[in-house]
Write an enzyme that holds these catalytic residues in place. Structure first.
Site, mmCIF file in Angstrom:
data_model
loop_
_atom_site.group_PDB
_atom_site.id
_atom_site.type_symbol
_atom_site.label_atom_id
_atom_site.label_comp_id
_atom_site.label_asym_id
_atom_site.label_seq_id
_atom_site.Cartn_x
_atom_site.Cartn_y
_atom_site.Cartn_z
ATOM 1 C CB SER A 142 8.535 -4.401 9.347
ATOM 2 O OG SER A 142 9.685 -3.808 8.798
ATOM 3 C CE1 TYR A 155 8.947 -0.723 13.579
ATOM 4 C CE2 TYR A 155 10.575 -1.622 12.066
ATOM 5 C CZ TYR A 155 9.316 -1.107 12.300
ATOM 6 O OH TYR A 155 8.418 -0.993 11.266
HETATM 7 N N1 LIG Z 1 7.200 3.342 6.614
HETATM 8 C C1 LIG Z 1 7.998 2.287 6.618
HETATM 9 O O1 LIG Z 1 9.087 2.322 6.055
HETATM 10 C C2 LIG Z 1 7.529 1.012 7.292
HETATM 11 C C3 LIG Z 1 8.218 -0.178 6.997
HETATM 12 C C4 LIG Z 1 7.805 -1.347 7.590
HETATM 13 C C5 LIG Z 1 6.711 -1.357 8.440
HETATM 14 N N2 LIG Z 1 6.068 -0.191 8.731
HETATM 15 C C6 LIG Z 1 4.928 -0.238 9.659
HETATM 16 O O2 LIG Z 1 3.829 0.461 9.121
HETATM 17 C C7 LIG Z 1 2.991 0.908 10.182
HETATM 18 C C8 LIG Z 1 2.619 2.366 9.931
HETATM 19 O O3 LIG Z 1 3.770 3.172 10.109
HETATM 20 P P1 LIG Z 1 4.157 4.369 9.148
HETATM 21 O O4 LIG Z 1 5.417 3.998 8.473
HETATM 22 O O5 LIG Z 1 3.008 4.801 8.336
HETATM 23 O O6 LIG Z 1 4.576 5.453 10.248
HETATM 24 P P2 LIG Z 1 3.905 6.821 10.719
HETATM 25 O O7 LIG Z 1 3.713 7.752 9.589
HETATM 26 O O8 LIG Z 1 4.740 7.285 11.852
HETATM 27 O O9 LIG Z 1 2.484 6.348 11.238
HETATM 28 C C9 LIG Z 1 2.331 5.640 12.432
HETATM 29 C C10 LIG Z 1 0.880 5.747 12.862
HETATM 30 O O10 LIG Z 1 0.722 4.994 14.075
HETATM 31 C C11 LIG Z 1 0.040 5.801 15.006
HETATM 32 N N3 LIG Z 1 0.384 5.407 16.363
HETATM 33 C C12 LIG Z 1 1.606 5.307 16.934
HETATM 34 N N4 LIG Z 1 1.502 4.928 18.216
HETATM 35 C C13 LIG Z 1 0.181 4.774 18.462
HETATM 36 C C14 LIG Z 1 -0.576 4.398 19.587
HETATM 37 N N5 LIG Z 1 -0.010 4.096 20.763
HETATM 38 N N6 LIG Z 1 -1.932 4.336 19.482
HETATM 39 C C15 LIG Z 1 -2.536 4.629 18.309
HETATM 40 N N7 LIG Z 1 -1.874 5.006 17.197
HETATM 41 C C16 LIG Z 1 -0.532 5.072 17.277
HETATM 42 C C17 LIG Z 1 0.413 7.240 14.670
HETATM 43 O O11 LIG Z 1 -0.624 8.137 15.046
HETATM 44 P P3 LIG Z 1 -0.677 9.034 16.362
HETATM 45 O O12 LIG Z 1 0.703 9.512 16.663
HETATM 46 O O13 LIG Z 1 -1.627 10.140 15.967
HETATM 47 O O14 LIG Z 1 -1.249 8.140 17.406
HETATM 48 C C18 LIG Z 1 0.468 7.170 13.149
HETATM 49 O O15 LIG Z 1 -0.816 7.387 12.611
HETATM 50 C C19 LIG Z 1 3.769 0.676 11.477
HETATM 51 O O16 LIG Z 1 3.306 -0.489 12.115
HETATM 52 C C20 LIG Z 1 5.195 0.455 10.982
HETATM 53 O O17 LIG Z 1 5.967 -0.309 11.865
HETATM 54 C C21 LIG Z 1 6.448 0.982 8.178
#
Ligand SMILES: NC(=O)c1ccc[n+]([C@@H]2O[C@H](COP(=O)([O-])OP(=O)(O)OC[C@H]3O[C@@H](n4cnc5c(N)ncnc54)[C@H](OP(=O)(O)O)[C@@H]3O)[C@@H](O)[C@H]2O)c1
Length: 279
Positions: A142, A155
Protein backbone atom coordinates in the site's frame (compact mmCIF):
# COMPACT_ATOMS: atom_id res chain seq x y z
CA UNK A 1 -9.43 -8.00 -24.65
CA UNK A 2 -5.70 -8.68 -24.55
CA UNK A 3 -4.41 -12.22 -24.35
CA UNK A 4 -1.36 -11.79 -22.16
CA UNK A 5 -2.18 -14.60 -19.72
CA UNK A 6 -3.82 -17.11 -22.09
CA UNK A 7 -3.50 -20.60 -20.56
CA UNK A 8 -1.70 -19.32 -17.45
CA UNK A 9 -2.93 -20.22 -13.96
CA UNK A 10 -3.46 -17.35 -11.54
CA UNK A 11 -4.17 -17.85 -7.83
CA UNK A 12 -5.60 -14.88 -5.92
CA UNK A 13 -6.12 -14.69 -2.16
CA UNK A 14 -8.85 -12.35 -0.96
CA UNK A 15 -10.74 -12.62 -4.25
CA UNK A 16 -14.24 -12.29 -2.78
CA UNK A 17 -14.43 -8.49 -3.05
CA UNK A 18 -12.68 -5.27 -3.98
CA UNK A 19 -9.34 -5.35 -5.78
CA UNK A 20 -9.11 -9.17 -5.74
CA UNK A 21 -12.52 -9.54 -7.38
CA UNK A 22 -11.66 -7.00 -10.08
CA UNK A 23 -8.30 -8.69 -10.69
CA UNK A 24 -10.19 -11.95 -11.27
CA UNK A 25 -12.29 -10.28 -13.99
CA UNK A 26 -9.29 -8.71 -15.71
CA UNK A 27 -7.30 -11.97 -15.66
CA UNK A 28 -10.32 -13.87 -17.01
CA UNK A 29 -10.51 -11.35 -19.87
CA UNK A 30 -6.79 -12.01 -20.45
CA UNK A 31 -7.42 -15.74 -20.91
CA UNK A 32 -6.15 -16.98 -17.53
CA UNK A 33 -7.39 -19.95 -15.51
CA UNK A 34 -8.25 -18.79 -12.03
CA UNK A 35 -8.16 -20.08 -8.47
CA UNK A 36 -10.10 -17.65 -6.28
CA UNK A 37 -9.71 -17.96 -2.53
CA UNK A 38 -11.17 -16.15 0.50
CA UNK A 39 -13.18 -16.98 3.61
CA UNK A 40 -16.63 -16.13 2.17
CA UNK A 41 -17.32 -19.02 -0.21
CA UNK A 42 -20.80 -17.74 -1.19
CA UNK A 43 -19.26 -14.59 -2.64
CA UNK A 44 -16.57 -16.57 -4.45
CA UNK A 45 -19.22 -18.84 -5.98
CA UNK A 46 -21.12 -15.82 -7.33
CA UNK A 47 -17.93 -14.46 -8.90
CA UNK A 48 -17.06 -17.90 -10.28
CA UNK A 49 -20.47 -18.13 -11.96
CA UNK A 50 -20.02 -14.70 -13.57
CA UNK A 51 -16.56 -15.63 -14.86
CA UNK A 52 -17.46 -19.10 -16.14
CA UNK A 53 -20.33 -17.37 -17.99
CA UNK A 54 -17.58 -15.48 -19.86
CA UNK A 55 -15.85 -18.78 -20.69
CA UNK A 56 -13.14 -18.78 -18.00
CA UNK A 57 -12.04 -21.86 -16.04
CA UNK A 58 -12.41 -20.97 -12.37
CA UNK A 59 -12.01 -22.68 -9.00
CA UNK A 60 -13.61 -21.13 -5.91
CA UNK A 61 -11.82 -22.33 -2.78
CA UNK A 62 -12.60 -21.37 0.80
CA UNK A 63 -9.35 -20.45 2.52
CA UNK A 64 -8.37 -18.30 5.48
CA UNK A 65 -4.78 -17.08 4.99
CA UNK A 66 -4.15 -17.36 8.73
CA UNK A 67 -4.59 -21.15 8.37
CA UNK A 68 -1.48 -22.66 6.77
CA UNK A 69 -3.11 -26.07 6.24
CA UNK A 70 -5.99 -24.44 4.34
CA UNK A 71 -3.50 -22.51 2.20
CA UNK A 72 -1.52 -25.67 1.39
CA UNK A 73 -4.76 -27.46 0.44
CA UNK A 74 -5.93 -24.56 -1.78
CA UNK A 75 -2.58 -24.41 -3.56
CA UNK A 76 -2.45 -28.22 -4.04
CA UNK A 77 -6.02 -28.26 -5.42
CA UNK A 78 -5.16 -25.47 -7.87
CA UNK A 79 -1.95 -27.11 -9.09
CA UNK A 80 -3.66 -30.50 -9.45
CA UNK A 81 -6.63 -29.08 -11.37
CA UNK A 82 -4.67 -26.79 -13.69
CA UNK A 83 -1.25 -28.49 -13.88
CA UNK A 84 0.75 -25.80 -12.06
CA UNK A 85 0.64 -22.17 -10.95
CA UNK A 86 2.10 -19.25 -12.94
CA UNK A 87 0.99 -16.20 -10.97
CA UNK A 88 0.24 -15.94 -7.24
CA UNK A 89 -1.31 -12.77 -5.86
CA UNK A 90 -1.14 -12.41 -2.07
CA UNK A 91 -3.92 -9.87 -1.85
CA UNK A 92 -5.95 -10.82 1.27
CA UNK A 93 -5.85 -8.08 3.85
CA UNK A 94 -7.79 -5.64 6.01
CA UNK A 95 -7.12 -2.58 8.17
CA UNK A 96 -6.89 -2.23 11.94
CA UNK A 97 -7.12 1.50 12.67
CA UNK A 98 -7.59 3.94 15.54
CA UNK A 99 -5.39 5.98 17.84
CA UNK A 100 -2.44 4.02 19.23
CA UNK A 101 -3.47 4.89 22.81
CA UNK A 102 -6.82 3.11 22.38
CA UNK A 103 -5.38 0.01 20.67
CA UNK A 104 -3.59 -2.96 22.21
CA UNK A 105 -0.83 -5.40 21.33
CA UNK A 106 -3.53 -7.89 20.34
CA UNK A 107 -4.83 -5.47 17.69
CA UNK A 108 -1.34 -5.37 16.15
CA UNK A 109 -0.99 -9.16 16.35
CA UNK A 110 -4.36 -9.69 14.63
CA UNK A 111 -3.36 -7.24 11.89
CA UNK A 112 -0.02 -8.93 11.30
CA UNK A 113 -1.51 -12.45 11.36
CA UNK A 114 -3.46 -11.65 8.19
CA UNK A 115 -1.57 -8.85 6.43
CA UNK A 116 1.95 -10.12 7.06
CA UNK A 117 2.15 -13.74 8.29
CA UNK A 118 -0.83 -14.71 6.10
CA UNK A 119 1.11 -13.37 3.18
CA UNK A 120 4.34 -15.13 4.23
CA UNK A 121 2.46 -18.45 4.49
CA UNK A 122 0.88 -17.82 1.08
CA UNK A 123 4.36 -17.36 -0.39
CA UNK A 124 5.79 -20.52 1.22
CA UNK A 125 2.75 -22.55 0.12
CA UNK A 126 2.97 -21.45 -3.51
CA UNK A 127 6.72 -21.02 -3.98
CA UNK A 128 7.60 -24.54 -5.26
CA UNK A 129 5.04 -24.11 -8.05
CA UNK A 130 6.31 -20.63 -8.98
CA UNK A 131 9.88 -21.95 -9.02
CA UNK A 132 8.75 -24.69 -11.41
CA UNK A 133 6.96 -22.23 -13.73
CA UNK A 134 9.44 -19.34 -13.32
CA UNK A 135 6.34 -17.46 -12.40
CA UNK A 136 5.23 -14.18 -10.93
CA UNK A 137 4.70 -13.46 -7.22
CA UNK A 138 2.62 -10.41 -6.39
CA UNK A 139 2.34 -8.87 -2.93
CA UNK A 140 -0.35 -6.31 -2.09
CA UNK A 141 1.27 -3.59 -0.04
CA UNK A 142 0.00 0.00 0.00
CA UNK A 143 0.99 3.65 -0.16
CA UNK A 144 0.53 3.23 3.61
CA UNK A 145 3.58 0.95 3.40
CA UNK A 146 5.70 4.00 2.60
CA UNK A 147 4.03 6.84 4.53
CA UNK A 148 2.85 6.73 8.14
CA UNK A 149 -0.31 8.62 9.04
CA UNK A 150 -2.39 9.28 12.16
CA UNK A 151 -4.88 6.61 13.39
CA UNK A 152 -3.27 4.05 11.10
CA UNK A 153 -0.40 2.43 13.05
CA UNK A 154 -1.32 -1.29 12.83
CA UNK A 155 -2.25 -1.16 9.14
CA UNK A 156 0.68 1.06 8.11
CA UNK A 157 3.23 -0.99 10.04
CA UNK A 158 1.91 -4.23 8.52
CA UNK A 159 2.25 -2.70 5.04
CA UNK A 160 5.73 -1.29 5.77
CA UNK A 161 6.62 -4.90 6.64
CA UNK A 162 5.15 -6.13 3.35
CA UNK A 163 7.07 -3.50 1.36
CA UNK A 164 10.32 -4.51 3.08
CA UNK A 165 9.57 -8.15 2.42
CA UNK A 166 8.83 -7.56 -1.27
CA UNK A 167 11.93 -5.43 -1.79
CA UNK A 168 14.11 -8.09 -0.12
CA UNK A 169 12.79 -11.34 -1.59
CA UNK A 170 12.86 -9.72 -5.02
CA UNK A 171 16.63 -10.43 -4.83
CA UNK A 172 16.37 -13.85 -3.13
CA UNK A 173 14.07 -15.20 -5.83
CA UNK A 174 16.07 -13.79 -8.78
CA UNK A 175 18.10 -17.01 -9.21
CA UNK A 176 14.86 -19.04 -9.28
CA UNK A 177 13.49 -16.90 -12.10
CA UNK A 178 10.51 -15.85 -9.97
CA UNK A 179 9.67 -12.15 -10.22
CA UNK A 180 8.30 -10.24 -7.24
CA UNK A 181 5.99 -7.28 -7.74
CA UNK A 182 5.01 -5.00 -4.87
CA UNK A 183 1.65 -3.39 -5.59
CA UNK A 184 1.13 -0.17 -3.66
CA UNK A 185 -2.34 1.32 -4.15
CA UNK A 186 -3.66 4.61 -2.86
CA UNK A 187 -7.42 4.81 -2.24
CA UNK A 188 -9.23 2.27 -4.41
CA UNK A 189 -12.93 1.41 -4.35
CA UNK A 190 -13.41 -1.70 -2.18
CA UNK A 191 -14.85 -2.92 1.13
CA UNK A 192 -11.67 -2.28 3.10
CA UNK A 193 -12.76 0.95 4.79
CA UNK A 194 -16.09 -0.67 5.73
CA UNK A 195 -14.37 -3.59 7.47
CA UNK A 196 -13.86 -3.41 11.23
CA UNK A 197 -10.79 -4.10 13.36
CA UNK A 198 -11.82 -7.76 13.65
CA UNK A 199 -11.90 -8.15 9.85
CA UNK A 200 -15.71 -8.17 9.53
CA UNK A 201 -17.42 -6.32 6.68
CA UNK A 202 -19.94 -3.82 8.12
CA UNK A 203 -22.81 -3.07 5.74
CA UNK A 204 -23.91 -0.07 7.81
CA UNK A 205 -20.54 1.74 7.51
CA UNK A 206 -19.74 4.33 4.87
CA UNK A 207 -16.42 5.00 3.19
CA UNK A 208 -14.95 7.98 5.10
CA UNK A 209 -12.65 8.90 2.19
CA UNK A 210 -14.15 11.54 -0.15
CA UNK A 211 -15.34 9.71 -3.26
CA UNK A 212 -13.56 12.11 -5.65
CA UNK A 213 -10.29 10.72 -4.26
CA UNK A 214 -11.26 7.06 -4.57
CA UNK A 215 -10.18 5.37 -7.82
CA UNK A 216 -12.60 2.83 -9.40
CA UNK A 217 -11.40 -0.71 -8.86
CA UNK A 218 -11.54 -1.89 -12.51
CA UNK A 219 -9.02 0.64 -13.89
CA UNK A 220 -6.89 0.01 -10.79
CA UNK A 221 -7.00 -3.74 -11.50
CA UNK A 222 -6.02 -3.18 -15.15
CA UNK A 223 -3.01 -1.12 -14.04
CA UNK A 224 -2.04 -3.88 -11.58
CA UNK A 225 -2.26 -6.59 -14.25
CA UNK A 226 -0.07 -4.51 -16.58
CA UNK A 227 2.60 -4.21 -13.86
CA UNK A 228 2.42 -7.96 -13.18
CA UNK A 229 2.79 -8.75 -16.87
CA UNK A 230 5.88 -6.53 -17.09
CA UNK A 231 7.30 -8.14 -13.92
CA UNK A 232 7.79 -4.66 -12.44
CA UNK A 233 9.42 -4.72 -8.97
CA UNK A 234 7.08 -2.01 -7.71
CA UNK A 235 3.93 -0.30 -8.94
CA UNK A 236 2.18 2.56 -7.18
CA UNK A 237 -1.45 2.45 -8.26
CA UNK A 238 -3.51 5.68 -8.49
CA UNK A 239 -2.31 9.16 -9.43
CA UNK A 240 -2.79 10.54 -5.90
CA UNK A 241 -0.74 7.64 -4.51
CA UNK A 242 2.15 8.52 -6.83
CA UNK A 243 1.95 12.17 -5.76
CA UNK A 244 1.91 11.30 -2.01
CA UNK A 245 4.93 8.99 -2.32
CA UNK A 246 6.83 11.56 -4.42
CA UNK A 247 6.09 14.35 -1.92
CA UNK A 248 7.09 12.18 1.05
CA UNK A 249 10.38 11.31 -0.66
CA UNK A 250 11.32 14.82 -1.80
CA UNK A 251 9.56 17.07 0.75
CA UNK A 252 9.45 14.99 3.95
CA UNK A 253 9.36 18.01 6.26
CA UNK A 254 6.37 19.52 4.45
CA UNK A 255 4.50 16.23 4.56
CA UNK A 256 5.29 15.85 8.26
CA UNK A 257 4.06 19.41 8.92
CA UNK A 258 0.73 18.74 7.17
CA UNK A 259 0.24 15.43 8.98
CA UNK A 260 1.12 17.05 12.33
CA UNK A 261 -1.62 19.63 11.76
CA UNK A 262 -4.05 16.84 10.93
CA UNK A 263 -3.07 14.84 14.02
CA UNK A 264 -3.28 17.84 16.36
CA UNK A 265 -6.19 19.83 14.96
CA UNK A 266 -8.29 17.82 12.53
CA UNK A 267 -11.79 17.04 13.70
CA UNK A 268 -12.48 13.46 12.73
CA UNK A 269 -15.57 12.91 10.58
CA UNK A 270 -18.42 11.60 12.80
CA UNK A 271 -18.21 8.21 11.06
CA UNK A 272 -14.57 7.73 12.10
CA UNK A 273 -14.92 9.36 15.53
CA UNK A 274 -17.53 6.79 16.53
CA UNK A 275 -15.50 3.90 15.09
CA UNK A 276 -12.42 5.02 17.01
CA UNK A 277 -14.32 5.81 20.23
CA UNK A 278 -13.05 9.41 20.05
CA UNK A 279 -16.34 11.31 20.64
N1 LIG B 1 -8.71 -0.44 -1.46
C1 LIG B 1 -7.71 0.33 -1.08
O1 LIG B 1 -7.85 1.54 -0.99
C2 LIG B 1 -6.36 -0.30 -0.80
C3 LIG B 1 -5.24 0.55 -0.74
C4 LIG B 1 -4.00 0.00 -0.49
C5 LIG B 1 -3.86 -1.37 -0.34
N2 LIG B 1 -4.96 -2.18 -0.38
C6 LIG B 1 -4.77 -3.62 -0.18
O2 LIG B 1 -5.45 -4.35 -1.18
C7 LIG B 1 -5.76 -5.65 -0.70
C8 LIG B 1 -7.21 -5.97 -1.05
O3 LIG B 1 -8.06 -5.15 -0.26
P1 LIG B 1 -9.35 -4.44 -0.84
O4 LIG B 1 -9.11 -2.98 -0.77
O5 LIG B 1 -9.78 -5.04 -2.11
O6 LIG B 1 -10.37 -4.74 0.36
P2 LIG B 1 -11.65 -5.68 0.47
O7 LIG B 1 -12.66 -5.35 -0.56
O8 LIG B 1 -12.07 -5.60 1.89
O9 LIG B 1 -11.06 -7.12 0.16
C9 LIG B 1 -10.25 -7.80 1.07
C10 LIG B 1 -10.24 -9.27 0.68
O10 LIG B 1 -9.38 -9.96 1.61
C11 LIG B 1 -10.07 -11.09 2.08
N3 LIG B 1 -9.59 -11.46 3.40
C12 LIG B 1 -9.51 -10.71 4.52
N4 LIG B 1 -9.03 -11.42 5.55
C13 LIG B 1 -8.78 -12.66 5.06
C14 LIG B 1 -8.27 -13.85 5.62
N5 LIG B 1 -7.91 -13.94 6.90
N6 LIG B 1 -8.14 -14.94 4.82
C15 LIG B 1 -8.49 -14.88 3.52
N7 LIG B 1 -8.99 -13.78 2.92
C16 LIG B 1 -9.13 -12.68 3.69
C17 LIG B 1 -11.55 -10.73 2.04
O11 LIG B 1 -12.35 -11.89 1.86
P3 LIG B 1 -13.14 -12.70 2.99
O12 LIG B 1 -13.67 -11.72 3.98
O13 LIG B 1 -14.21 -13.40 2.20
O14 LIG B 1 -12.13 -13.64 3.55
C18 LIG B 1 -11.61 -9.90 0.77
O15 LIG B 1 -11.79 -10.73 -0.35
C19 LIG B 1 -5.47 -5.63 0.81
O16 LIG B 1 -4.23 -6.25 1.06
C20 LIG B 1 -5.37 -4.14 1.12
O17 LIG B 1 -4.58 -3.87 2.24
C21 LIG B 1 -6.19 -1.68 -0.61
Amino acid sequence: MADRFRGKTVLITGASSGIGESLAHVFADEGARLALTARRLDRLETIREALTGKGAEVLAIQCDVTDRAALDAAVAQTAESFGGIDVAIANAGFGVTGSFQKLSTNDFRRQFETNYFGLIDTIYAVLPYLQASKGRLVLLSSVAGRIGSPWNAPYASSKFAVTGLAESIYYDLLRDGVSVTSIEPGYVESDIRMTDNEGRFRTEWKDPVPQWLVVRRDPAARAIVKAIYKRKPQAIITGHGKVFVWLARHFPRTVRFVQRQAALRMKLPAELASRFGEE
